[in-house]
Each structure stands twice: as structure tokens, then as C-alpha cells.
Design a protein around this motif. Structure first.
Motif, mmCIF file in Angstrom:
data_model
loop_
_atom_site.group_PDB
_atom_site.id
_atom_site.type_symbol
_atom_site.label_atom_id
_atom_site.label_comp_id
_atom_site.label_asym_id
_atom_site.label_seq_id
_atom_site.Cartn_x
_atom_site.Cartn_y
_atom_site.Cartn_z
ATOM 1 N N ALA A 180 19.616 -16.204 -18.209
ATOM 2 C CA ALA A 180 18.376 -16.147 -17.436
ATOM 3 C C ALA A 180 17.204 -15.673 -18.291
ATOM 4 O O ALA A 180 16.098 -16.222 -18.225
ATOM 5 N N LEU A 181 17.442 -14.655 -19.123
ATOM 6 C CA LEU A 181 16.369 -14.147 -19.979
ATOM 7 C C LEU A 181 15.954 -15.172 -21.025
ATOM 8 O O LEU A 181 14.756 -15.343 -21.301
ATOM 9 N N ILE A 182 16.932 -15.857 -21.624
ATOM 10 C CA ILE A 182 16.593 -16.877 -22.618
ATOM 11 C C ILE A 182 15.826 -18.031 -21.967
ATOM 12 O O ILE A 182 14.849 -18.553 -22.529
ATOM 13 N N MET A 197 12.433 -16.858 -21.400
ATOM 14 C CA MET A 197 11.726 -16.791 -22.673
ATOM 15 C C MET A 197 11.253 -18.173 -23.125
ATOM 16 O O MET A 197 10.129 -18.347 -23.591
ATOM 17 N N LEU A 198 12.126 -19.188 -22.974
ATOM 18 C CA LEU A 198 11.735 -20.544 -23.345
ATOM 19 C C LEU A 198 10.558 -21.033 -22.511
ATOM 20 O O LEU A 198 9.608 -21.640 -23.030
ATOM 21 N N ILE A 199 10.621 -20.764 -21.210
ATOM 22 C CA ILE A 199 9.511 -21.162 -20.344
ATOM 23 C C ILE A 199 8.236 -20.425 -20.735
ATOM 24 O O ILE A 199 7.143 -21.009 -20.802
ATOM 25 N N GLN A 200 8.359 -19.135 -21.040
ATOM 26 C CA GLN A 200 7.195 -18.351 -21.423
ATOM 27 C C GLN A 200 6.590 -18.857 -22.723
ATOM 28 O O GLN A 200 5.361 -18.943 -22.855
ATOM 29 N N VAL A 201 7.434 -19.190 -23.695
ATOM 30 C CA VAL A 201 6.920 -19.691 -24.974
ATOM 31 C C VAL A 201 6.203 -21.022 -24.770
ATOM 32 O O VAL A 201 5.115 -21.256 -25.316
ATOM 33 N N ARG A 210 35.213 -7.219 -17.952
ATOM 34 C CA ARG A 210 35.154 -8.682 -17.784
ATOM 35 C C ARG A 210 34.043 -9.066 -16.804
ATOM 36 O O ARG A 210 33.267 -9.996 -17.061
ATOM 37 N N THR A 211 33.993 -8.340 -15.705
ATOM 38 C CA THR A 211 32.909 -8.605 -14.751
ATOM 39 C C THR A 211 31.552 -8.315 -15.374
ATOM 40 O O THR A 211 30.584 -9.058 -15.180
ATOM 41 N N LEU A 212 31.503 -7.215 -16.152
ATOM 42 C CA LEU A 212 30.253 -6.865 -16.816
ATOM 43 C C LEU A 212 29.857 -7.939 -17.831
ATOM 44 O O LEU A 212 28.673 -8.304 -17.936
ATOM 45 N N ALA A 213 30.821 -8.455 -18.586
ATOM 46 C CA ALA A 213 30.512 -9.486 -19.578
ATOM 47 C C ALA A 213 29.951 -10.740 -18.920
ATOM 48 O O ALA A 213 28.972 -11.336 -19.404
ATOM 49 N N LEU A 214 30.553 -11.153 -17.804
ATOM 50 C CA LEU A 214 30.036 -12.316 -17.082
ATOM 51 C C LEU A 214 28.623 -12.053 -16.577
ATOM 52 O O LEU A 214 27.738 -12.930 -16.652
ATOM 53 N N SER A 215 28.401 -10.844 -16.052
ATOM 54 C CA SER A 215 27.070 -10.504 -15.545
ATOM 55 C C SER A 215 26.038 -10.493 -16.670
ATOM 56 O O SER A 215 24.924 -11.014 -16.524
ATOM 57 N N LEU A 216 26.412 -9.895 -17.822
ATOM 58 C CA LEU A 216 25.480 -9.861 -18.948
ATOM 59 C C LEU A 216 25.240 -11.253 -19.515
ATOM 60 O O LEU A 216 24.129 -11.569 -19.957
ATOM 61 N N ALA A 217 26.285 -12.100 -19.518
ATOM 62 C CA ALA A 217 26.087 -13.473 -19.988
ATOM 63 C C ALA A 217 25.115 -14.220 -19.083
ATOM 64 O O ALA A 217 24.215 -14.933 -19.555
ATOM 65 N N ALA A 218 25.291 -14.061 -17.756
ATOM 66 C CA ALA A 218 24.355 -14.696 -16.824
ATOM 67 C C ALA A 218 22.941 -14.143 -17.005
ATOM 68 O O ALA A 218 21.955 -14.891 -16.992
ATOM 69 N N LEU A 219 22.846 -12.828 -17.217
ATOM 70 C CA LEU A 219 21.543 -12.226 -17.449
ATOM 71 C C LEU A 219 20.923 -12.736 -18.745
ATOM 72 O O LEU A 219 19.719 -13.021 -18.811
ATOM 73 N N GLY A 220 21.754 -12.873 -19.801
ATOM 74 C CA GLY A 220 21.243 -13.395 -21.070
ATOM 75 C C GLY A 220 20.727 -14.815 -20.934
ATOM 76 O O GLY A 220 19.661 -15.154 -21.470
ATOM 77 N N VAL A 231 16.670 -12.602 -30.758
ATOM 78 C CA VAL A 231 17.296 -11.460 -31.436
ATOM 79 C C VAL A 231 17.162 -10.197 -30.591
ATOM 80 O O VAL A 231 18.114 -9.414 -30.439
ATOM 81 N N PHE A 232 15.969 -9.993 -30.026
ATOM 82 C CA PHE A 232 15.759 -8.791 -29.210
ATOM 83 C C PHE A 232 16.642 -8.815 -27.968
ATOM 84 O O PHE A 232 17.266 -7.796 -27.615
ATOM 85 N N ILE A 233 16.720 -9.964 -27.284
ATOM 86 C CA ILE A 233 17.543 -10.056 -26.076
ATOM 87 C C ILE A 233 19.016 -9.832 -26.410
ATOM 88 O O ILE A 233 19.725 -9.106 -25.708
ATOM 89 N N THR A 234 19.487 -10.449 -27.513
ATOM 90 C CA THR A 234 20.885 -10.266 -27.904
ATOM 91 C C THR A 234 21.185 -8.812 -28.225
ATOM 92 O O THR A 234 22.197 -8.253 -27.779
#
Length: 462
Positions: free
Chosen positions: A192-194, A197-201, A180-190, A18-21
Motif C-alpha cells: 500500500a505504501l509503495i 508512493m508511486l501515485i505521489q511521484v 506470520r500474521t504480522l509479516a502478512l500485515s506488513l507486506a500488505a502495508l508495504g 529504501v525508506f519504506i523497506t
């Protein structure tokens, strides 16, 4: 509201997700706002430059008509009907860009807008700053949405309005491309962050999983306590668990001593009473039978108490195959007249977390019944399930009906009064199995007789 039974991993993942989204959505909104301001600023600078260029070339002739000294239709104002237009409206005439052809620019009315703040005073010998054009948006020629920049100036004392326009698509096109470029970049960042997060958990909760496995090993009798080497957040819990195990072990040892003392205190007087009754006059057989029954019941309940005292962390290990082999050999000799085919399919490494004497009593009761009622064949098998060992004893005897199976599980109930015994065998076996968190069930065997299934806790690999 999240349930209290939800796992810690699920809570952490949902919270972080939720926080990442939310962070990505807010970032996208802020970046799009900044990009819009940047693109809009670039368009405004180009229009303002065109207006200032027109103002610098604008002059009035002797008759009050406005004219330009030079050409002002450079790119992109030279493309017809593309939205890049300029127009100069004087008191007597109107000058237009060639891209307008014969159309007129009619920008929205900006007279009601508040005046911009006055320019700062000049510094040193710098020339005084000129007024800035005002923005406006509206529909232009050929039904196209335009963005206007409007500047009112005075030429030779006459009021003149200079208007330059750009298509709204000039702002939206680069903005959508950037988004569009920003959306792709944010999707890739999301992603990566998720993933992080899974690895950290998983890494963060791994000590709890190791602690759970250690507690399970203690319960299965593979270790005496929980390892002390734990992370700082888990160390207090491990220390409390070890203290609880020590306290339970002390209480269990005390209970076992009480059980032993009770056994010695009751069995000796009963044995003395039985010997005394045998010396009495004929007719005392009934009293002797009652004494034997009392002795059997006392031993039954003492066995239950002993097993209950061991019902904490189990630290015993009994191999099944040797016990079945020994019991089969003894009972085979007792029933040598039947020529019984006894098949022992128990693997050599199989073991249960039970006391050996309890295993002998449970298997002895079941196998004794099988040898007594079978015709010519007995089979003993097993299978391993999650932390459990299932032992199956089958024979080819007459078997039991469902009513007889239920009656056979009750203490003191005998199905054949002609045979010796007091009817406690299966009931003791069931109660002993249940005291080890196991079970005993009866069913029909594919061999034709009775199938007895005993479930006991596994002692794990040797």
C-alpha cells in the motif's frame, strides 16, 4: 552512487522505497521484540502463579518431609511429557508433578546470578511483597528445551526450592504464529505504501511533464511561450524560459533584418554588373557566368543565414501537399514532352515547421532533378515519425552510383555538364534541411532510379 542523469522519478522512488523497506524492517524487529516480551510474560505469569500456589499449600511434617495440602496437578501440568512440570526439592524429600513421571527437573545453576533488587517497602496495611521467581532456560527431561521459573523459600525453617517449567515451544509457537500474521500485515502495508508512493511521484512530477510538453510545443511552433500558470516550485523555471524565448525572438528579428539589408546591399550591385557585362564586347560570357555564379552563391548563403536565424523556436507552418501539387503542375508543363506519370501521395493535413519559401526551394530542387532524369514515372510519398515528417521522392530514371550520390551532395558539383545549372541544388536542399534539424539522404528507388529522402520537423496536427 546514483548517476546525475537518473530521472527525478527514479530517484524519488528509490529513496522512498529504501525508506519504506527500512521502516518496515525496523517495525518488524520492534514488534517481534514486544510480542516476545508479551508472550514470555504470559508464560512467566502462569508459572509464577503455579509456584505461588505450590508454596501456599506446602508444609513440613514432624519428620521434616515436605508435603502438599491438596492437589496441584491442574491443567496444563496434568499432561505427561509435554514440558509443563513442577518440582519441590526439600532437605529430605522431592515432590513432583504427575507429568514428570519418574524424571527429575534439573534447572540450570542460578547461584552466580546477581540477586534481584529488594522489593519496595509495604504501603499502609498491605502485606510485604514476596520474592519473585528467577528465570532460567535449559534442557529438561526427555531432551526437551524448557523455560524454568525458580523460587527458593523457607518452610518451617527448612530451605525449599520450587521449580516450574514450560516448554520453549509454548513461547515460540504463539510468537511464530503472531509473526506470520504480522509479516502478512506488513507486506500488505508495504504494498500500500509503495503504491501510494508511486501515485505521489507521478502526481508530483506531472507539472514537469506538462512543462516539458509545453517546451516541445514551443519548439514545434504550436505556441509562443510556456504557460504562466505553474506550481510554485516550477513557476520560476517557467518565467526564466519565457524570458529566454523573448530574448531569442528579439535577437532573431535583429538577425533577420541584418540578412535582409545584406541581401539588398549585394544583389543590386551584382545585377547592375551583370547588365553591364552583357553590353560588353563578345568574349565576356565567362565573366557573366562568374557573376551569375556569385549571385547564386550569395543567394545560397543568404538562405542559410535566413534559416539559421529561424533556427530557434519555430513558429511557421507549411502544408506539404499543396506545395508538391503546385510544383508538380509547373514542372509537368515544362516537361510535357515526356508524358510523366506524377503521383502525389502526400496527405492533405501533413505540415512541417519550416518557412514556405524554404520548403519550395527544397522540394523544387529535388522535383526538378526527378523530372529531368525520370523516364515516365515520379512518386512522392511521406510518413510521420516522432516529431518528424519524412518526404520521399522517387523516379524511374537511371539513378546514381554511391560515388555519384556522394558527389551530388557537394556544392558546385555537377554530374552532367551538358545541362544548365551550377550544381548547387541538392547541396542547398541538404543544408536547408540540416538547418531545420533535419536531413537529406540519397538511395536507390524500387522504381529503378533515385530515391531522395528529406526529414523535416513536424508542425503537429492542425
Amino acid at each position: 552512487m546514483m548517476s546525475r542523469k537518473a530521472s527525478l522519478g527514479r530517484r524519488l522512488m528509490i529513496g522512498a522505497g529504501v525508506f519504506i523497506t527500512a521502516a518496515l524492517i525496523v517495525s518488524a524487529i520492534l514488534i517481534s521484540f514486544v510480542l516476545h516480551r508479551f508472550v514470555q510474560g504470559q508464560i512467566d505469569q502462569r508459572l509464577d502463579a503455579q509456584i505461588l500456589f505450590l508454596a501456599s499449600m506446602l508444609e513440613a511434617d514432624g519428620g521434616g518431609n515436605m508435603r502438599l495440602v491438596g492437589s496441584a496437578d491442574g491443567p496444563p501440568f496434568d499432561r505427561r511429557r509435554h514440558g509443563w512440570y513442577w518440582q519441590i526439592s526439600g532437605p529430605k524429600n522431592v515432590l513432583r508433578s504427575r507429568s514428570l513421571e519418574a524424571a527429575d527437573l534439573a534447572p540450570p545453576d542460578i547461584s552466580s546470578r546477581p540477586l534481584p533488587p529488594p522489593p519496595p517497602p509495604p504501603i499502609g496495611d498491605d502485606p510485604p511483597p514476596r520474592e519473585h521467581p528467577l528465570p532460567a532456560d535449559g534442557k529438561g527431561p526427555y531432551d526437551r528445551m524448557l523455560h524454568f521459573r525458580i523460587l527458593d523459600v523457607a518452610v518451617s525453617g527448612a530451605p525449599v526450592r520450587i521449580v516450574a517449567s514450560a516448554p520453549r515451544d509454548a513461547v515460540r509457537g504463539p510468537l511464530w504464529e503472531a509473526m506470520r500474521t504480522l509479516a502478512l500485515s506488513l507486506a500488505a502495508l508495504g504494498i500500500a505504501l509503495i503504491s501510494a508512493m508511486l501515485i505521489q511521484v507521478r502526481l508530483g512530477l506531472r507539472p514537469l511533464e506538462r512543462l516539458r510538453q509545453a517546451v516541445a510545443d514551443v519548439r514545434a511552433g504550436l505556441r509562443d511561450n510556456v504557460p504562466d500558470a505553474q506550481p510554485g516550485e516550477v513557476q520560476p523555471l517557467a518565467a526564466e524560459l519565457n524570458a529566454l524565448l523573448v530574448q531569442n525572438a528579439t535577437n532573431l528579428e535583429r538577425a533577420r533584418k541584418h540578412v535582409s539589408n545584406l541581401a539588398h546591399g549585394l544583389k543590386t550591385p551584382l545585377a547592375t554588373l551583370a547588365i553591364a557585362l552583357q553590353k560588353q564586347t563578345p568574349g565576356s560570357e565567362d565573366l557573366h557566368g562568374l557573376v551569375v555564379l556569385m549571385d547564386r552563391r550569395i543567394r545560397h548563403h543568404l538562405g542559410r543565414a535566413r534559416s539559421a536565424a529561424l533556427g530557434g523556436p519555430v513558429r511557421t507552418r507549411t502544408a506539404i501537399a499543396p506545395r508538391v501539387a503546385d510544383l508538380g503542375l509547373v514542372l509537368g508543363k515544362v516537361n510535357a514532352d515526356k508524358a510523366i506519370d506524377f503521383a502525389n501521395h502526400i496527405p492533405a493535413g501533413l505540415a512541417v515547421a519550416c518557412e514556405q519559401q524554404d520548403v519550395d526551394e527544397m522540394l523544387g530542387n529535388v522535383l526538378e532533378n526527378a523530372f529531368s532524369w525520370c523516364r515516365s514515372k515520379i512518386a512522392v510519398g511521406s510518413r510521420e515519425e516522432t516529431r518528424s515528417v519524412v518526404l520521399v521522392v522517387e523516379d524511374d530514371g537511371p539513378g546514381l552510383s554511391p560515388e555519384q550520390m556522394s558527389q551530388a551532395m557537394q556544392a558546385g558539383q555537377r554530374l552532367d555538364e551538358s545541362s544548365p545549372g551550377f550544381g548547387f541544388g541538392l547541396s542547398i536542399t541538404r543544408e536547408l534541411a540540416e538547418l531545420y534539424a533535419g536531413s537529406l539522404t540519397l538511395d536507390r528507388s524500387p522504381l529503378g532510379g533515385l530515391r531522395v529522402t528529406i526529414r523535416l520537423p513536424s508542425a503537429g496536427a492542425d
